[in-house]
Design an enzyme around this catalytic site. Structure first.
Site, mmCIF file in Angstrom:
data_model
loop_
_atom_site.group_PDB
_atom_site.id
_atom_site.type_symbol
_atom_site.label_atom_id
_atom_site.label_comp_id
_atom_site.label_asym_id
_atom_site.label_seq_id
_atom_site.Cartn_x
_atom_site.Cartn_y
_atom_site.Cartn_z
ATOM 1 N N LYS A 105 0.859 -1.196 0.000
ATOM 2 C CA LYS A 105 0.000 0.000 0.000
ATOM 3 C C LYS A 105 0.885 1.233 0.000
ATOM 4 O O LYS A 105 1.980 1.221 0.580
ATOM 5 C CB LYS A 105 -0.887 0.014 1.251
ATOM 6 C CG LYS A 105 -2.110 0.887 1.105
ATOM 7 C CD LYS A 105 -3.206 0.160 0.349
ATOM 8 C CE LYS A 105 -4.421 1.013 0.145
ATOM 9 N NZ LYS A 105 -5.518 0.212 -0.450
ATOM 10 N N GLY A 221 -20.246 6.487 -3.053
ATOM 11 C CA GLY A 221 -19.166 6.775 -3.993
ATOM 12 C C GLY A 221 -19.035 5.615 -4.962
ATOM 13 O O GLY A 221 -20.032 4.983 -5.330
HETATM 14 P P1 NAD Z 1 -15.455 7.202 -2.729
HETATM 15 O O1 NAD Z 1 -14.625 8.360 -2.291
HETATM 16 O O2 NAD Z 1 -15.819 7.070 -4.163
HETATM 17 O O3 NAD Z 1 -16.840 7.195 -1.892
HETATM 18 C C1 NAD Z 1 -16.928 7.361 -0.534
HETATM 19 C C2 NAD Z 1 -18.365 7.751 -0.188
HETATM 20 O O4 NAD Z 1 -18.512 7.786 1.218
HETATM 21 C C3 NAD Z 1 -18.782 9.131 -0.696
HETATM 22 O O5 NAD Z 1 -20.100 9.039 -1.202
HETATM 23 C C4 NAD Z 1 -18.800 9.997 0.573
HETATM 24 O O6 NAD Z 1 -19.731 11.052 0.483
HETATM 25 C C5 NAD Z 1 -19.235 8.956 1.580
HETATM 26 N N1 NAD Z 1 -18.958 9.303 2.966
HETATM 27 C C6 NAD Z 1 -17.874 9.916 3.486
HETATM 28 N N2 NAD Z 1 -18.055 10.060 4.824
HETATM 29 C C7 NAD Z 1 -19.254 9.514 5.133
HETATM 30 C C8 NAD Z 1 -20.005 9.359 6.315
HETATM 31 N N3 NAD Z 1 -19.540 9.794 7.468
HETATM 32 N N4 NAD Z 1 -21.198 8.741 6.247
HETATM 33 C C9 NAD Z 1 -21.691 8.297 5.087
HETATM 34 N N5 NAD Z 1 -21.029 8.428 3.919
HETATM 35 C C10 NAD Z 1 -19.841 9.033 3.947
HETATM 36 O O7 NAD Z 1 -14.702 5.924 -2.201
HETATM 37 P P2 NAD Z 1 -14.862 4.405 -2.681
HETATM 38 O O8 NAD Z 1 -13.852 4.126 -3.733
HETATM 39 O O9 NAD Z 1 -16.279 4.114 -2.938
HETATM 40 O O10 NAD Z 1 -14.346 3.663 -1.352
HETATM 41 C C11 NAD Z 1 -15.170 3.536 -0.215
HETATM 42 C C12 NAD Z 1 -14.521 2.528 0.715
HETATM 43 O O11 NAD Z 1 -14.362 1.291 0.012
HETATM 44 C C13 NAD Z 1 -13.124 2.905 1.213
HETATM 45 O O12 NAD Z 1 -12.952 2.355 2.505
HETATM 46 C C14 NAD Z 1 -12.197 2.170 0.253
HETATM 47 O O13 NAD Z 1 -10.921 1.921 0.829
HETATM 48 C C15 NAD Z 1 -13.004 0.885 0.071
HETATM 49 N N6 NAD Z 1 -12.642 0.152 -1.137
HETATM 50 C C16 NAD Z 1 -12.869 0.704 -2.367
HETATM 51 C C17 NAD Z 1 -12.482 0.004 -3.492
HETATM 52 C C18 NAD Z 1 -12.735 0.551 -4.875
HETATM 53 O O14 NAD Z 1 -12.427 -0.160 -5.855
HETATM 54 N N7 NAD Z 1 -13.307 1.735 -5.015
HETATM 55 C C19 NAD Z 1 -11.856 -1.258 -3.366
HETATM 56 C C20 NAD Z 1 -11.675 -1.803 -2.092
HETATM 57 C C21 NAD Z 1 -12.070 -1.066 -0.992
#
Ligand code: NAD
Length: 442
Positions: A105, A221
């Site tokens: 990471k 997101g």
């Molecule tokens: P993103 O930034 O696209 O979306 C995050 C979302 O969470 C946004 O809609 C934001 O408004 C919302 N958010 C932030 N604070 C919040 C709160 N307090 N309450 C409710 N909603 C809140 O991020 P993502 O890519 O969708 O990732 C989200 C999680 O999934 C992270 O932990 C990331 O590490 C994990 N993840 C993502 C992927 C991927 O491929 N995108 C892969 C593995 C893990």
């Protein structure tokens, strides 16, 4: 809420699994210790002509099963503790889905939001130059990807910087690229799709039909919004969603059309903002849309069949776990349920399908991208999804078998194990086996 301690949380989960597996001290130590920690100060150019110095990391946790794999995040709170935890979880995640990659990471401690495009490009190129010139990144060594606030465009700049230094093409050095530069079809929604395949298999086992299943999604997101869309299309009932500004739930027995959710979010930038301005909410508009505005904390406590956590780490913790009413939690985010909360939820009979299984669809399709880049092939979207489905379902079955195996261990203090413990056990078993075959662990 207690301060976040992601690496300690990882060690706690490792300890529990190590006890069940009766690992030796040397085995435990090998899994608790990253193989390499790289930390540096990098200097990038601001549009003003000045330079700015920021702290950058790359942690390489374990490569016994293959090259390190894991995203790079740009965040003002990124620190070594967090990057170490996420790198360790990546080794375990790749092992749970049985893809031949290790865990790594990267992170840069910066708030990227105020940066211009040219400043972002400078920062990204400098970071990848540091990693390339110091032999950290390489197609057969360490393969980064996007994470929080890093995008396909950033991956493109990083690839370009790497290839300039090498003097030849090496598209497999980084994944999550745009399709034009060798990205894989299906990668943008793969995390959600992988989680959906796992959930579907789990609910089918329970005999629960989509039409009888209500779902609340925290975070809208990449992971959360694609998940809502996929689940809605399959007939599940999305009854509540939230983003960083707050949430909404159905004010009836109905469920949301995901098309409307997207429109509301687009129109006002947030779900809440579509119905409220400051403390004043438009009651008529809410009634007409059959919407109730709720806080983020209220969404977590809704009495739904499935609570999907797709936002932040540490959101279900020792102080609110007791108030969770969902029957099942699906962790699409990394580390949303703390080990203390896990214990409380277990006592309440709430199952948690853990992050290293539930969100592993993302790294799995990243791995597909790496395979395609190295072979020069381009796979069709249906082929990608069929392969992903098989991998996710096999991983779920492997965890089920581990749960059966450790359900009634004679003499054990354990009276059955959680899905997280099963995931750790499966992952550990495979990593330790690889280390022993290599002779790096006796
Ligand atoms: P993103 O930034 O696209 O979306 C995050 C979302 O969470 C946004 O809609 C934001 O408004 C919302 N958010 C932030 N604070 C919040 C709160 N307090 N309450 C409710 N909603 C809140 O991020 P993502 O890519 O969708 O990732 C989200 C999680 O999934 C992270 O932990 C990331 O590490 C994990 N993840 C993502 C992927 C991927 O491929 N995108 C892969 C593995 C893990």
């Amino acid at each position: 809420m207690a301060a976040k301690k992601p690496f300690l949380n990882f060690l706690k989960n490792l300890d529990t699994a190590a006890e069940i597996l009766q690992l030796s001290e040397a085995e435990k130590e090998a899994l608790a210790t990253p193989e390499a920690i790289h930390e540096t100060e990098i200097e990038f150019s601001r549009d003003s002509g000045e330079t700015e110095t920021v702290t950058a990391y790359r942690v390489q946790h374990n490569s016994a099963r293959g090259p390190y794999k894991g995203g790079i995040r740009y965040h003002h709170e990124a620190d070594l503790e967090e990057v170490k935890a996420l790198a360790s979880l990546m080794s375990f995640k790749c092992s749970v889905v049985n893809i031949p990659m290790g865990g790594g990471k990267g992170g840069i401690k910066i708030n990227p939001k105020p940066l211009s495009e040219t400043e972002l490009e400078s920062l990204s190129r400098v970071y990848f130059r540091w990693g390339t010139e110091n032999g950290i990144f390489g197609v057969n060594k360490d393969v980064p990807a996007p994470d929080v606030y890093t995008t396909p465009q950033i991956m493109s700049w990083m690839l370009d910087e790497h290839e300039k230094i090498l003097g030849h093409k090496s598209p497999g050095v980084i994944t999550g690229k745009p399709l034009e530069l060798g990205g894989s079809l299906g990668r943008n929604y793969s995390t959600a799709m992988g989680g959906f395949y796992v959930l579907q298999k789990h609910l089918a086992k329970l005999g629960k039909k989509p039409v009888d299943t209500t779902i609340a999604v925290q975070g809208f997101g990449n992971a959360g919004s694609y998940f809502a869309e996929i689940a809605h299309e399959a007939g599940y009932k999305i009854v509540a969603v939230s983003d960083s500004k707050g949430g909404i739930c159905c004010d009836s027995d109905g469920y949301f059309e995901v098309k409307s959710l997207k429109e509301w979010k687009k129109q006002a930038g947030s779900f809440r903002g579509n119905f409220c301005e400051g403390d004043t909410c438009d009651i008529e508009k809410m009634k007409k849309s059959q919407v109730k505005v709720i806080s983020n904390e209220e969404l977590l406590k809704l009495d739904v069949d499935v609570l999907v956590l797709a936002a932040l780490d540490g959101v279900v913790h020792d102080e609110n776990a007791d108030e969770i009413s969902a029957k099942l939690i699906l962790e699409l985010a990394n580390g949303p349920v703390t080990p203390e909360a896990d214990e409380i939820l277990e006592k309440k009979g709430i199952e948690v399908l853990p992050d290293i299984l539930a969100n592993a669809g993302g790294v799995t399709v990243s791995y597909f991208e790496w395979v395609q880049n190295r072979s020069g092939d381009v796979w069709e979207e249906d082929y990608v999804n069929a392969k992903l489905k098989k991998i996710m379902e096999n991983a779920y079955s492997d965890l089920e078998k581990a749960r059966e195996k450790f359900a009634f261990q004679p003499g054990s203090r354990q009276a059955g194990i959680s899905w997280r413990q099963a995931a750790f056990i499966v992952a550990i078993d495979r990593i330790i086996a690889a280390m022993k075959l290599r002779g790096t662990l006796k």
